[in-house]
Design an enzyme around this catalytic site. Structure first.
Site, mmCIF file in Angstrom:
data_model
loop_
_atom_site.group_PDB
_atom_site.id
_atom_site.type_symbol
_atom_site.label_atom_id
_atom_site.label_comp_id
_atom_site.label_asym_id
_atom_site.label_seq_id
_atom_site.Cartn_x
_atom_site.Cartn_y
_atom_site.Cartn_z
ATOM 1 N N GLY A 74 0.532 -4.634 4.946
ATOM 2 C CA GLY A 74 -0.839 -4.770 5.443
ATOM 3 C C GLY A 74 -1.834 -4.010 4.584
ATOM 4 O O GLY A 74 -2.949 -4.485 4.329
ATOM 5 N N ASP A 75 -1.436 -2.824 4.118
ATOM 6 C CA ASP A 75 -2.292 -2.054 3.218
ATOM 7 C C ASP A 75 -2.477 -2.780 1.887
ATOM 8 O O ASP A 75 -3.583 -2.800 1.326
ATOM 9 C CB ASP A 75 -1.682 -0.673 2.963
ATOM 10 C CG ASP A 75 -1.577 0.157 4.233
ATOM 11 O OD1 ASP A 75 -2.605 0.371 4.881
ATOM 12 O OD2 ASP A 75 -0.458 0.575 4.569
ATOM 13 N N ARG A 76 -1.393 -3.366 1.383
ATOM 14 C CA ARG A 76 -1.493 -4.112 0.122
ATOM 15 C C ARG A 76 -2.406 -5.308 0.292
ATOM 16 O O ARG A 76 -3.214 -5.631 -0.599
ATOM 17 C CB ARG A 76 -0.093 -4.576 -0.321
ATOM 18 C CG ARG A 76 -0.100 -5.248 -1.691
ATOM 19 C CD ARG A 76 -0.399 -4.213 -2.755
ATOM 20 N NE ARG A 76 -0.625 -4.819 -4.062
ATOM 21 C CZ ARG A 76 -1.823 -5.148 -4.537
ATOM 22 N NH1 ARG A 76 -2.916 -4.936 -3.823
ATOM 23 N NH2 ARG A 76 -1.957 -5.666 -5.731
ATOM 24 N N ALA A 90 -6.120 -4.028 0.564
ATOM 25 C CA ALA A 90 -6.597 -3.506 -0.714
ATOM 26 C C ALA A 90 -6.885 -4.631 -1.696
ATOM 27 O O ALA A 90 -7.895 -4.609 -2.416
ATOM 28 C CB ALA A 90 -5.568 -2.537 -1.299
#
Length: 467
Positions: free
Chosen positions: A257-259, A262
């Site tokens: 989810g962070d990838r 970002a």
């Protein structure tokens, strides 16, 4: 010239992985005994999002977060600064939140959380939030511990002119009004709306996405659905479905989810449309998971992973090397593939069945013109390569400029070289013999050819125009 700035805002945790081996059960409790072998530490939460974003060479990355005055907080600051991230910290009362995973052979046996309940950060030091005004894009990576709820932070976000991507948390506040893109996953969207979850994931994502977009007054909401891709809700009633380019199976999704968020923020910083940013994010998150997740993404091991990108000499070369290391058979075939038809598909599928991967050597546009004349190719090498790479029977595509594929074969060195048709002999056969490779011919479907297809289309056009 100074690089443009991407700013990450959110809660940062310290993630610690304790790796070990289990050989016995504890004598005083029915629990496995983990013999510790190694410990690794990394920033988690918004800190992980910042680390992943820092992989872009085109942007500086700054992190607005809250850090406690303890050893874990000092370690976080050290790790972030070492990665080249500019840290703008609010004071955090209490202890640094930590997630400690006990692991053996890739399996998490237990997770220990430290730091206690979330406490709101203290007042922002003078000038700390000014960095938001200099951002080309902003990502709010909320982990529900208070940074995204901080009044001064929210006021600075509302005043910012840069596009904002907001990755929400069930325990966090709603996004500030007007953000460019909000990125909940399907479970978070269902929880936030109280939706019963009836019907398919598509229908559920469509309902919840539109509802959250109205409720949050966001320009767009994208519901991420793991291996099924993402569903984007914008102004119109019809959602945009972006499928994942590959199925990651049971791979570790920690940090995906962070990838995703970002990658979306970086795309918006480059001026992409929201739909284009979401496509980039789906591709990036899928590649991240397939490559091994957070451990591979943050690894300092110079050995590259098996490439997810299927087009290019680097991708083809690394794939071939990986297959050989496993004792597998590398198969290659070649051609112009100008207008894909069932004859091509039959050849490609037959070729793929002869080994453990299939690499297509594709004539470039200049090469095709030299072979077929100035009116060819009909489709560019970029489009032809993308179509081939999208086939489940093709593992990589490499483009060559020469009239024949001998140069690319010389460094690719496939175990099997395949052509479709009724050739009496193939000029590449002698070359392939040099590394003990084998040349084979597979059946070609009668009546299917690009030249014949083009001629039929031209005849139909002439007949229609003559009426």
């Amino acid at each position: 010239m100074e690089k443009p700035l991407l700013v990450i805002v959110g809660d940062t945790l310290l993630d610690r992985d304790v790796e070990g081996a289990v050989h016995r059960i504890a004598p005083d409790a029915p629990a496995p005994v983990l013999d510790e072998e190694s410990v690794s530490e990394r920033p988690g939460g918004a800190g992980l999002a910042a680390l992943l974003a820092a992989g872009s060479e085109d942007y500086r990355v700054a992190l607005v977060t809250a850090l406690a005055q303890d050893a874990a907080g000092a370690r976080l600051s050290e790790l972030l600064t070492a990665a080249g991230i500019e840290v703008y910290a609010l004071p955090l009362p209490g202890a640094t939140p930590q997630k400690i995973r006990m692991r053996s052979r890739g399996q998490v046996l237990m997770r220990l959380d430290r730091g206690g309940p979330a406490q709101p950060p203290g007042n922002a030091p003078d000038g700390v939030l000014d960095v938001l005004g200099a951002a080309k894009a902003i990502l709010v990576s909320d982990y529900g511990r208070g940074v995204a709820r901080h009044p001064a932070v929210r006021a600075a976000l509302e005043a910012a002119s840069a596009p904002i991507v907001w990755d929400p948390h069930p325990a966090g506040p709603p996004p500030v009004p007007g953000v460019r893109l909000v990125t909940p996953n399907l479970a978070e969207a269902v929880r936030s709306t109280g939706d019963a979850g009836h019907g398919s994931a598509l229908s559920t994502a469509q309902r919840t996405g539109q509802k959250l977009r109205d409720e949050w007054r966001a320009q767009a909401v994208v519901i991420t659905c793991g291996p099924h891709g993402a569903i984007l809700s914008q102004a119109g009633p019809t959602p945009l479905v972006i499928p994942a380019p590959a199925d990651a199976g049971d791979a570790d999704t920690c940090g995906a989810g962070d990838r995703f968020a970002a990658a979306a923020a970086l795309a918006l910083a480059d001026g992409a449309l929201v739909s284009e940013a979401v496509q980039d994010a789906v591709d990036a998150a899928t590649a991240y998971v397939l490559a091994g997740g957070v451990s591979a993404a943050l690894s300092t091991d110079p050995t590259p992973p098996v490439p997810v990108e299927r087009i290019g000499a680097d991708a083809a070369g690394r794939l071939a090397a990986t297959i050989r290391e496993r004792g597998g058979v590398v198969v290659a075939t070649g051609g112009c593939f100008d207008l894909l038809h069932t004859g091509h598909l039959a050849t490609l599928r037959a070729a793929r069945g002869l080994g453990d991967c299939l690499i297509v050597c594709l004539n470039s546009d200049d090469s095709v013109r030299g072979l077929k004349g100035p009116d060819r190719p009909i489709n560019s090498q970029t489009d032809r390569a993308r179509l081939l790479a999208a086939l489940d029977c093709v593992d990589a595509v490499v483009i060559f400029d020469e009239p024949n594929p001998e140069a690319v074969l010389s460094w690719l060195r496939p175990d099997v070289w395949v052509k479709g048709g009724d050739y009496a002999e193939l000029p590449e056969a002698e070359l392939v013999k040099r590394w003990d490779g084998q040349t084979v011919i597979v059946p070609y479907l009668d009546g299917r050819s690009t030249t014949r297809t083009i001629a039929a289309a031209q005849a139909a056009t002439t007949t229609t125009s003559g009426r």
